[in-house]
Design a protein around this motif. Structure first.
Motif, short mmCIF file in Angstrom:
data_model
loop_
_atom_site.label_atom_id
_atom_site.label_comp_id
_atom_site.label_asym_id
_atom_site.label_seq_id
_atom_site.Cartn_x
_atom_site.Cartn_y
_atom_site.Cartn_z
N ILE A 1 7.15 -7.22 -10.69
CA ILE A 1 7.84 -6.52 -9.60
C ILE A 1 6.85 -5.53 -8.99
O ILE A 1 6.12 -4.85 -9.71
CB ILE A 1 9.07 -5.72 -10.13
N LYS A 2 6.86 -5.45 -7.67
CA LYS A 2 6.06 -4.44 -6.97
C LYS A 2 7.01 -3.55 -6.19
O LYS A 2 7.84 -4.03 -5.44
CB LYS A 2 5.05 -5.09 -6.02
N ARG A 3 6.87 -2.26 -6.42
CA ARG A 3 7.65 -1.28 -5.67
C ARG A 3 6.68 -0.21 -5.19
O ARG A 3 5.99 0.41 -6.00
CB ARG A 3 8.73 -0.66 -6.52
N ASN A 4 6.63 -0.06 -3.88
CA ASN A 4 5.66 0.83 -3.26
C ASN A 4 4.27 0.46 -3.75
O ASN A 4 3.83 -0.64 -3.53
CB ASN A 4 6.01 2.29 -3.52
N ASN A 5 3.59 1.34 -4.47
CA ASN A 5 2.23 1.05 -4.91
C ASN A 5 2.14 0.74 -6.41
O ASN A 5 1.06 0.73 -6.97
CB ASN A 5 1.30 2.21 -4.57
N ASP B 1 -6.90 -1.78 -11.20
CA ASP B 1 -5.69 -1.01 -10.88
C ASP B 1 -4.74 -0.92 -12.07
O ASP B 1 -3.75 -0.18 -12.01
CB ASP B 1 -4.96 -1.64 -9.69
N ILE B 2 -5.00 -1.67 -13.14
CA ILE B 2 -4.14 -1.60 -14.33
C ILE B 2 -4.38 -0.27 -15.03
O ILE B 2 -5.51 0.08 -15.35
CB ILE B 2 -4.42 -2.77 -15.30
N ILE B 3 -3.28 0.48 -15.25
CA ILE B 3 -3.41 1.78 -15.90
C ILE B 3 -2.80 1.81 -17.29
O ILE B 3 -3.07 2.71 -18.07
CB ILE B 3 -2.78 2.91 -15.04
N ASP C 1 2.24 -6.84 -21.64
CA ASP C 1 2.68 -6.53 -20.29
C ASP C 1 1.74 -5.48 -19.69
O ASP C 1 0.92 -4.90 -20.40
CB ASP C 1 4.14 -6.08 -20.23
N ALA C 2 1.81 -5.29 -18.38
CA ALA C 2 0.88 -4.40 -17.70
C ALA C 2 1.60 -3.60 -16.61
O ALA C 2 2.57 -4.08 -16.02
CB ALA C 2 -0.26 -5.21 -17.08
N ILE C 3 1.06 -2.43 -16.36
CA ILE C 3 1.47 -1.59 -15.23
C ILE C 3 0.21 -1.31 -14.43
O ILE C 3 -0.82 -0.90 -14.99
CB ILE C 3 2.11 -0.27 -15.68
N ALA C 4 0.28 -1.53 -13.13
CA ALA C 4 -0.86 -1.26 -12.25
C ALA C 4 -0.39 -0.41 -11.07
O ALA C 4 0.77 -0.52 -10.64
CB ALA C 4 -1.44 -2.58 -11.73
N ILE C 5 -1.28 0.44 -10.59
CA ILE C 5 -0.98 1.29 -9.45
C ILE C 5 -2.07 1.11 -8.42
O ILE C 5 -3.27 1.22 -8.73
CB ILE C 5 -0.86 2.77 -9.85
N GLN C 6 -1.65 0.86 -7.18
CA GLN C 6 -2.59 0.71 -6.08
C GLN C 6 -3.10 2.09 -5.68
O GLN C 6 -2.32 3.00 -5.46
CB GLN C 6 -1.88 0.05 -4.90
N HIS C 7 -4.41 2.22 -5.63
CA HIS C 7 -5.01 3.53 -5.31
C HIS C 7 -5.12 3.74 -3.83
O HIS C 7 -5.24 2.87 -3.05
CB HIS C 7 -6.41 3.63 -5.94
#
Length: 128
Positions: free
Chosen positions: A21-25, A70-72, A122-128
């Motif tokens: 799922i992508k929500r915002n960034n 982008d994976i944090i 599983d992974a969480i990534a944030i677009q910078h």
């Protein structure tokens, strides 16, 4: 609003959930087990399972428009914690190959995983 991520480059979910799922960034992947997208087989080898999972996560993250760097945060579930040394080699190589920073990580030993897999990530990534 959020967008469902789906790519043919990763296996179809085996239950009622999205690949990601992508929500915002922010992108969150569902837990991935090592189902080979071509033949639906899971190897018995923990090293091969880790490789397949990380490739599938990469494909999902890239489909969302983000990159490995982008994976944090990642969460690893294993059925045998004593196999972490082997997993760590593959995990470290994966991030070095992509010139990416190592994300924060949690690792938990569990009694069982879907389809008798040895590992799920599983992974969480944030677009910078």
């Amino acid at each position: 609003m959020h967008n469902i991520i789906y790519t043919k480059s990763a296996p179809k979910p085996i239950g009622p959930y999205s690949q990601g799922i992508k929500r915002n960034n922010i992108v969150m992947t569902s837990g991935q087990i090592a189902i080979n997208k071509n033949n639906q087989i899971i190897s018995d080898n923990i090293v091969e399972q880790a490789r397949v999972i990380l490739q599938n996560i990469k494909n999902i993250i890239q489909k969302s428009g983000l990159q490995i760097n982008d994976i944090i945060k990642m969460t690893i579930f294993v059925t045998q914690l004593n196999e972490m040394n082997e997993i760590n080699v593959i995990y470290n190589d994966f991030f070095q190959t992509h010139n990416a920073r190592l994300p924060a990580r949690t690792c938990v030993e569990v009694s069982n995983l879907p389809k008798n897999a040895k590992i799920e990530i599983d992974a969480i990534a944030i677009q910078h």
